[in-house]
Write a protein that holds these residues in place. Structure first.
Motif, mmCIF file in Angstrom:
data_model
loop_
_atom_site.group_PDB
_atom_site.id
_atom_site.type_symbol
_atom_site.label_atom_id
_atom_site.label_comp_id
_atom_site.label_asym_id
_atom_site.label_seq_id
_atom_site.Cartn_x
_atom_site.Cartn_y
_atom_site.Cartn_z
ATOM 1 N N UNK A 1 0.874 -1.242 -0.161
ATOM 2 C CA UNK A 1 -0.011 -0.113 -0.058
ATOM 3 C C UNK A 1 0.850 1.447 0.059
ATOM 4 N N UNK A 2 0.459 2.204 -0.922
ATOM 5 C CA UNK A 2 1.313 3.474 -1.087
ATOM 6 C C UNK A 2 0.534 4.584 -1.435
ATOM 7 N N UNK A 3 0.777 5.629 -1.083
ATOM 8 C CA UNK A 3 0.254 6.876 -1.376
ATOM 9 C C UNK A 3 1.191 7.651 -2.434
ATOM 10 N N UNK A 4 0.364 7.841 -3.666
ATOM 11 C CA UNK A 4 1.195 8.745 -4.807
ATOM 12 C C UNK A 4 0.563 10.178 -4.657
ATOM 13 N N UNK A 5 1.535 10.975 -4.972
ATOM 14 C CA UNK A 5 1.029 12.308 -5.198
ATOM 15 C C UNK A 5 0.891 12.736 -6.545
ATOM 16 N N UNK A 6 -0.339 13.303 -6.868
ATOM 17 C CA UNK A 6 -0.940 13.670 -8.061
ATOM 18 C C UNK A 6 -0.646 15.034 -8.544
ATOM 19 N N UNK A 7 -0.449 15.581 -9.750
ATOM 20 C CA UNK A 7 -0.498 17.057 -9.777
ATOM 21 C C UNK A 7 -1.859 17.865 -9.650
ATOM 22 N N UNK A 8 -2.858 17.145 -9.369
ATOM 23 C CA UNK A 8 -4.151 18.005 -9.270
ATOM 24 C C UNK A 8 -4.796 18.559 -10.283
ATOM 25 N N UNK A 9 -4.604 17.884 -11.568
ATOM 26 C CA UNK A 9 -5.204 18.371 -12.639
ATOM 27 C C UNK A 9 -5.757 17.095 -13.555
ATOM 28 N N UNK A 10 -6.815 17.741 -14.422
ATOM 29 C CA UNK A 10 -7.585 16.848 -15.304
ATOM 30 C C UNK A 10 -6.430 15.845 -16.154
ATOM 31 N N UNK A 11 -6.911 14.596 -16.634
ATOM 32 C CA UNK A 11 -6.265 14.052 -17.838
ATOM 33 C C UNK A 11 -4.802 13.311 -17.472
ATOM 34 N N UNK A 12 -4.812 12.857 -16.014
ATOM 35 C CA UNK A 12 -3.638 11.842 -15.611
ATOM 36 C C UNK A 12 -3.965 10.638 -15.534
ATOM 37 N N UNK A 13 -2.977 9.779 -15.578
ATOM 38 C CA UNK A 13 -3.026 8.292 -15.152
ATOM 39 C C UNK A 13 -2.069 7.825 -14.595
ATOM 40 N N UNK A 14 -2.126 6.851 -13.664
ATOM 41 C CA UNK A 14 -0.933 6.105 -12.745
ATOM 42 C C UNK A 14 -1.075 4.799 -13.417
#
Length: 66
Positions: free
Chosen positions: A44-57
């Motif tokens: 289990x891990x928490x990833x930081x995202x840029x906080x904008x539309x159109x992203x995928x991990x």
């Protein structure tokens, strides 16, 4: 792979199997970029995202243990 679509999240929790290593890539469909944000991890891990539309991990299984 998890596509966030129009969601503008700043973080996301992944729950990957223990005992295997994964690299986590972040894709930005608007900027047409892909970057590795976590080179090796599992569980289990928490990833930081840029906080904008159109992203995928994307979680890429490292089968060689490299």
């Amino acid at each position: 792979m998890h596509y966030f679509g129009k969601s503008c999240q700043a973080a996301y929790t992944l729950d990957l199997p223990e005992g295997s290593e994964y690299a986590i890539d972040l894709v930005d469909i608007w900027e047409m970029t892909r970057e590795t944000i976590i080179p090796r991890d599992s569980g289990k891990m928490k990833i930081k995202l840029p906080g904008k539309e159109g992203t995928a991990a994307i979680a890429i299984h490292n089968q060689l243990g490299i």
